[in-house]
Design a protein around this motif. Structure first.
Motif, short mmCIF file in Angstrom:
data_model
loop_
_atom_site.label_atom_id
_atom_site.label_comp_id
_atom_site.label_asym_id
_atom_site.label_seq_id
_atom_site.Cartn_x
_atom_site.Cartn_y
_atom_site.Cartn_z
N GLU A 65 -1.31 14.75 -10.02
CA GLU A 65 -2.52 14.06 -10.48
C GLU A 65 -2.22 12.90 -11.42
OE1 GLU A 65 -5.44 14.96 -9.40
OE2 GLU A 65 -5.20 17.04 -8.73
N GLN A 124 0.63 18.31 -14.47
CA GLN A 124 -0.81 18.07 -14.47
C GLN A 124 -1.33 18.00 -15.91
OE1 GLN A 124 -2.77 20.78 -11.85
NE2 GLN A 124 -4.58 19.51 -11.69
N ARG A 170 -2.94 37.52 -2.61
CA ARG A 170 -3.59 36.33 -2.07
C ARG A 170 -2.57 35.37 -1.46
NH1 ARG A 170 -6.18 32.31 -5.47
NH2 ARG A 170 -7.08 30.93 -3.92
N ILE A 201 -1.36 31.92 -0.48
CA ILE A 201 -1.66 30.52 -0.85
C ILE A 201 -1.25 29.59 0.29
CG2 ILE A 201 -1.27 28.70 -2.55
CD1 ILE A 201 -2.56 31.02 -3.90
N ARG A 234 0.32 34.73 -4.10
CA ARG A 234 0.10 35.11 -5.51
C ARG A 234 -0.48 36.49 -5.46
NH1 ARG A 234 1.99 32.15 -9.93
NH2 ARG A 234 1.51 29.95 -9.71
N TYR A 278 -14.34 28.83 -4.03
CA TYR A 278 -13.30 29.85 -4.08
C TYR A 278 -13.79 31.02 -3.25
CZ TYR A 278 -9.73 32.67 -6.47
OH TYR A 278 -8.65 33.44 -6.79
N HIS A 336 -6.60 13.75 -5.85
CA HIS A 336 -7.88 13.83 -5.15
C HIS A 336 -8.48 12.45 -4.94
CE1 HIS A 336 -8.04 18.03 -6.33
NE2 HIS A 336 -7.85 17.68 -7.57
N PRO A 367 -8.44 20.19 -1.41
CA PRO A 367 -9.43 20.64 -2.39
C PRO A 367 -8.75 21.27 -3.60
CG PRO A 367 -9.89 21.52 -0.20
CD PRO A 367 -8.59 20.84 -0.11
N SER A 368 -9.49 21.34 -4.68
CA SER A 368 -8.98 21.94 -5.90
C SER A 368 -8.67 23.42 -5.69
CB SER A 368 -10.03 21.78 -7.00
OG SER A 368 -9.60 22.42 -8.15
N GLY A 369 -7.57 23.88 -6.24
CA GLY A 369 -7.21 25.29 -6.17
C GLY A 369 -6.55 25.70 -4.87
N ILE A 370 -6.19 24.70 -4.05
CA ILE A 370 -5.64 25.02 -2.74
C ILE A 370 -4.13 25.27 -2.84
CG2 ILE A 370 -4.89 22.79 -1.80
CD1 ILE A 370 -7.27 25.25 -0.15
N GLY A 371 -3.53 24.86 -3.95
CA GLY A 371 -2.10 25.14 -4.11
C GLY A 371 -1.22 23.91 -4.14
N LYS A 372 -1.79 22.78 -4.55
CA LYS A 372 -0.98 21.55 -4.57
C LYS A 372 0.05 21.62 -5.69
CE LYS A 372 -4.65 19.02 -5.05
NZ LYS A 372 -5.60 20.13 -5.16
N THR A 373 -0.41 22.03 -6.89
CA THR A 373 0.53 22.19 -8.00
C THR A 373 1.58 23.23 -7.64
OG1 THR A 373 -1.20 21.62 -9.57
CG2 THR A 373 0.71 22.79 -10.44
N THR A 374 1.12 24.30 -6.99
CA THR A 374 2.04 25.36 -6.57
C THR A 374 3.12 24.80 -5.65
OG1 THR A 374 0.17 26.86 -6.69
CG2 THR A 374 2.11 27.64 -5.50
N1 LIG Z 1 -0.19 31.91 -12.68
C1 LIG Z 1 -0.99 32.19 -11.66
N2 LIG Z 1 -1.24 33.47 -11.34
C2 LIG Z 1 -2.03 33.80 -10.30
N3 LIG Z 1 -2.64 32.90 -9.52
C3 LIG Z 1 -2.44 31.61 -9.78
C4 LIG Z 1 -1.61 31.18 -10.87
N4 LIG Z 1 -1.60 29.84 -10.88
C5 LIG Z 1 -2.39 29.45 -9.86
N5 LIG Z 1 -2.89 30.50 -9.19
C6 LIG Z 1 -3.74 30.45 -8.00
O1 LIG Z 1 -3.09 29.68 -7.03
C7 LIG Z 1 -4.00 28.80 -6.41
C8 LIG Z 1 -3.39 27.43 -6.34
O2 LIG Z 1 -3.28 26.90 -7.64
P1 LIG Z 1 -2.80 25.41 -7.90
O3 LIG Z 1 -2.72 25.23 -9.38
O4 LIG Z 1 -1.58 25.17 -7.12
O5 LIG Z 1 -4.01 24.58 -7.30
P2 LIG Z 1 -4.16 23.01 -7.15
O6 LIG Z 1 -4.25 22.73 -5.70
O7 LIG Z 1 -3.11 22.32 -7.92
O8 LIG Z 1 -5.57 22.78 -7.80
P3 LIG Z 1 -6.07 21.52 -8.68
O9 LIG Z 1 -6.33 20.42 -7.75
O10 LIG Z 1 -7.35 22.03 -9.27
O11 LIG Z 1 -5.03 21.25 -9.70
C9 LIG Z 1 -5.28 28.83 -7.21
O12 LIG Z 1 -6.29 29.28 -6.37
C10 LIG Z 1 -5.07 29.79 -8.32
O13 LIG Z 1 -6.10 30.75 -8.33
#
Ligand SMILES: Nc1ncnc2c1ncn2[C@@H]1O[C@H](COP(=O)(O)OP(=O)(O)OP(=O)(O)O)[C@@H](O)[C@H]1O
Ligand SMILES: [Mg+2]
Lengths: 273, 258
Positions: free
Chosen positions: A172, A94, A23, A25, A20, A258, A205, A44-51
């Motif tokens: 989730e 989500q 950064r 991911i 991203r 973070y 989680h 962990p949260s924000g690690i990129g699972k949704t991504t």
């Molecule tokens: N549209 C975006 N633009 C820039 N960075 C993004 C965007 N969406 C997510 N990110 C970054 O990508 C990383 C992964 O996001 P993601 O939503 O995949 O996390 P996650 O593992 O699903 O977290 P959670 O468990 O909280 O849902 C996050 O650290 C976030 O900062």
């Protein structure tokens, strides 16, 4: 390479790197999703699972690496082919992402009406069956704005399984559910895979729930897969990172925060300014 | 140096924005329409984009016609030329005020609503979820809205001009006492089909295209947050209004200056 993996694994992720902006991911990760099984992805949260789910669905393009779905490399597909492939998968978002201009019933009927030529009569039967499965048959006439957060997610879940697609990506599914509906959802996901042979990917989680339904678990942290195996293997994993995650300790090998400079340094810098 | 850097960055982002807008337009409207599924969607949008704009168009048209008649009469009567009230009102409305004011009102009423609606669908992941259901949001959401607006505005413009003329009739004939026969016959004589009515339609088609393009693009391209949506909505209204006024000048110069 493609064909050998194709038999047992519906989705094969090979050497995937995703950024991203600047950064990173995911740094060169590989994992496979076996056909007809429930695979969990924890981290962990924000690690990129949704991504990761969005990458599998082709909504994001990786920097490099392959994402094979039934032998087709998702990032390289044309728009038309991608839409063809997506007919075989569905995703529970989500946020639920219900269509706000339709009732609960129409939300669930929507993918069926779009992709099949079934009569309204049969569609009604399917929709009520799916609503019954998530315990919301009585809510069919409500608008999404009239649902509670947990109810909206269950409606979204019913919509995700409306067409019984080959692959279901759950982001989730347990968030915001009480223990009873949690149990119902756990059994529902399990039975879709046992009875219909659907492949499920569950991002969550909730360690006990995941341990109880997953056939295979990947734990993702620090841009990589830090551990994988059956629930039993994960429980006995010797890695401190994995143990910390499933025990839920804040202090340990996995950073809970973070990326940031040490808190102490930042405080000192502010004071000295 | 810094300004130069800023300027370059702005120019680049403008060009890439324009590129995205063109891609959106092309992929939303260049495809074989599915009549069975597309028609109900289009009708629904014609209702919310077109029919719901009727009231504001009719009310404004009437008032503008009435005011034109009042002002026109007070000027014309000084030269004993009040017989020309009919054509004066009709030509002002057909040539300029109808397309321009209807376009501006439409941008404010329908354009802003579309941008906000599409933006909110994006922010709540409804567009992503359509994509994952293998339903192209460009066809399902953008195309019917674009076409509905494109069809509605020329019709609304015609209605605007018509009620404007009727409003002028009420003020000029029924109130100020211009002869009704003169009002209509001189108007008929002076208004040219090709030059006035056709050009009015052409202008409204151009404006419809511009307003709808901006409205759907701003919604689809907005940053999916509350500020992003509010910024997109504002810029839909501002940009389409400015473009309507600019284009009107250009079109008038092309159409009426020999
Ligand atoms: N549209 C975006 N633009 C820039 N960075 C993004 C965007 N969406 C997510 N990110 C970054 O990508 C990383 C992964 O996001 P993601 O939503 O995949 O996390 P996650 O593992 O699903 O977290 P959670 O468990 O909280 O849902 C996050 O650290 C976030 O900062
Ligand atoms: Mg997430």
């Amino acid at each position: 390479m493609i064909n050998s993996a194709f038999e047992a694994n519906l989705v094969e992720i090979e050497n995937l790197t995703f950024k991203r902006g600047e950064r990173v991911i995911f740094d060169n990760i590989s994992l496979s999703i076996p056909k007809g099984k429930v695979t969990a992805i924890m981290g962990p949260s924000g690690i990129g699972k949704t991504t990761l789910l969005r990458l599998i669905g082709g909504q994001l393009k990786p920097e490099s690496g392959n994402i094979l779905f039934a032998g087709k490399n998702i990032p390289l597909l044309s728009r038309a082919d991608l839409y063809e492939v997506r007919k075989q998968m569905s995703m529970l978002f989500q946020s639920g992402a219900l269509f706000t201009d339709m009732s609960v019933f129409d939300n669930i009927a929507f993918p069926i009406r779009e992709h099949t030529k079934l009569s309204e009569n049969i569609i009604e039967k399917i929709v009520l069956m799916k609503l019954e499965a998530v315990g919301l048959r009585g809510a069919r006439h409500l608008q999404p704005s009239e649902l509670s957060g947990g109810m909206a997610r269950r409606v979204a879940l019913a919509r995700a399984i409306a067409l019984d697609p080959e692959l279901i990506l759950y982001d989730e599914p347990f968030a915001g559910q009480d223990p009873i509906s949690m149990g119902v959802i756990v059994r529902l996901i399990r039975s879709l895979s046992d009875a219909l042979g659907l492949t499920s990917v569950v991002v969550s989680h909730d360690v006990p729930e995941v341990m109880s339904i997953a056939d295979y678990i990947y734990i993702v942290a620090e841009k990589k897969v830090i551990g994988h195996g059956t629930p039993e293997q994960i429980r006995q994993d010797s890695s401190p990172l994995v143990q910390q995650f499933i025990q839920g300790d804040a202090d340990g090998a996995v950073p809970f925060h973070y990326e940031a400079p040490a808190y102490r340094d930042e405080l000192i810098r502010r004071v000295s300014k | 140096m810094q300004q130069l850097h800023y300027l370059g960055k702005q120019t680049l982002s403008m060009i890439s924005g324009l590129g995205r807008a063109v891609i959106l337009l092309v992929s939303a409207i260049v495809h074989v329409p599915n009549v069975r599924k597309g028609t109900p969607l289009l009708i629904q949008q014609l209702y919310s984009v077109g029919v719901l704009s009727l009231l504001i168009i009719i009310v404004s048209g009437t008032f503008i016609g009435m005011v034109l008649a009042l002002q026109g009469y007070t000027i014309l009567v000084g030269y004993g030329a009040e017989a020309s009230l009919g054509p004066m009102v009709a030509l002002s409305l057909l040539r300029e005020l109808g397309p321009v004011v209807a376009g501006l009102l439409f941008a404010g009423r329908a354009g802003s609503a579309l941008t906000a609606e599409i933006g909110l669908m994006k922010a709540t992941e409804q567009l992503s979820s359509l994509e994952m259901m293998a339903i192209d949001p460009l066809r399902r959401i953008i195309a019917p809205r674009f076409w509905a607006g494109f069809i509605s505005l020329p019709l609304l413009t015609a209605i605007f001009s018509m009620v404007g003329i009727l409003g002028a009739h009420v003020v000029g004939v029924n109130w100020l006492g211009v002869d009704s026969g003169t009002f209509w016959s001189v108007m008929q004589e002076q208004v040219d089909f090709e030059k006035d009515i056709l050009n009015s339609v052409i202008k409204s088609i151009v404006f419809a295209f511009v307003v709808m393009w901006i409205a759907v693009y701003k919604g689809y391209d907005c940053e999916p947050t509350s500020e992003g949506i509010s910024r997109a909505t504002t810029s839909t209204v501002v940009q389409s209004s400015l473009l309507i006024l600019c284009l009107d000048f250009i079109l008038t110069a092309l159409m009426f200056v020999k």
